[in-house]
Design a protein around this motif. Structure first.
Motif, short mmCIF file in Angstrom:
data_model
loop_
_atom_site.label_atom_id
_atom_site.label_comp_id
_atom_site.label_asym_id
_atom_site.label_seq_id
_atom_site.Cartn_x
_atom_site.Cartn_y
_atom_site.Cartn_z
N THR A 96 0.84 -1.20 0.00
CA THR A 96 0.00 0.00 0.00
C THR A 96 0.87 1.25 0.00
OG1 THR A 96 -1.77 -1.18 1.15
CG2 THR A 96 -1.81 1.25 1.27
N MET A 97 1.91 1.27 0.83
CA MET A 97 2.80 2.44 0.86
C MET A 97 3.50 2.62 -0.48
SD MET A 97 4.50 2.39 4.68
CE MET A 97 4.71 0.61 4.84
N GLN A 100 1.10 4.07 -3.01
CA GLN A 100 0.91 5.51 -2.76
C GLN A 100 2.10 6.30 -3.31
OE1 GLN A 100 0.37 5.57 1.52
NE2 GLN A 100 -1.85 5.65 1.33
N TYR A 101 3.29 5.79 -3.08
CA TYR A 101 4.49 6.46 -3.57
C TYR A 101 4.50 6.51 -5.10
CZ TYR A 101 9.36 7.00 -4.94
OH TYR A 101 10.52 7.41 -5.55
N ASP A 105 1.33 10.18 -4.39
CA ASP A 105 0.56 10.66 -3.24
C ASP A 105 1.51 11.01 -2.09
OD1 ASP A 105 -1.65 10.00 -4.73
OD2 ASP A 105 -2.12 8.17 -3.61
N PRO A 106 1.15 12.01 -1.29
CA PRO A 106 1.96 12.29 -0.10
C PRO A 106 1.73 11.18 0.93
CG PRO A 106 -0.01 13.65 -0.12
CD PRO A 106 0.03 12.92 -1.44
N PRO A 107 2.65 11.02 1.86
CA PRO A 107 2.45 10.02 2.91
C PRO A 107 1.10 10.26 3.61
CG PRO A 107 4.66 10.89 3.02
CD PRO A 107 3.91 11.73 2.02
N ALA A 108 0.39 9.18 3.86
CA ALA A 108 -0.92 9.28 4.51
C ALA A 108 -1.19 8.01 5.30
CB ALA A 108 -2.01 9.49 3.46
N GLY A 109 -1.94 8.16 6.34
CA GLY A 109 -2.31 7.00 7.14
C GLY A 109 -3.30 6.11 6.41
N PHE A 110 -3.32 4.85 6.77
CA PHE A 110 -4.28 3.89 6.21
C PHE A 110 -4.38 2.73 7.17
CE2 PHE A 110 -0.12 2.75 4.61
CZ PHE A 110 -0.06 1.38 4.81
#
Length: 119
Positions: A96-97, A100-101, A105-110
């Motif tokens: 998932t990280m 996102q990268y 996308d900027p770092p975000a919680g999930f």
């Protein structure tokens, strides 16, 4: 009242851990372990409750035996010692990280889905 690895080792060995969490991370680890193994009733809300439960269990072998039996049953069915599940969830989090990268996308919680099945 609190422990880290010692509490985990005790639970793995079938020894119930009674705890009273405090306000710091270190003072809440044993409560987190108890929660993850399904022994929320071994988490006292206050020192008075801690003392009362310790005395009750010391004087009621049947109640202590019931907690030990529940711990033995939960050890194989709850998240605390389910290493394959942990590995699946970590792998899902890494994927998932990375996704996102790659999207920029900027770092975000999930959250990782409870039923994550891995690759």
């Amino acid at each position: 009242m609190n422990a880290h690895t010692t509490a985990s080792d005790a639970l793995w060995a079938g020894v119930p851990v009674l705890t009273c969490p405090g306000s710091t991370f270190a003072s809440r680890v044993a409560a987190s372990l108890n929660h993850a193994i399904g022994l929320d009733d071994m988490i006292a809300d206050s020192l008075a409750d801690y003392e009362a439960l310790a005395l009750r269990l010391a004087n009621d072998p049947a109640a202590l035996a019931a907690i030990r039996a529940r711990l033995a049953q939960n050890r194989d069915t709850h998240a605390l010692f389910d290493t394959p599940r942990l590995a699946r969830h970590i792998e899902t989090a890494y994927r998932t990280m990375w996704q996102q990268y790659e999207r920029g996308d900027p770092p975000a919680g999930f959250s990782v889905d409870e039923n994550a099945s891995g690759p």
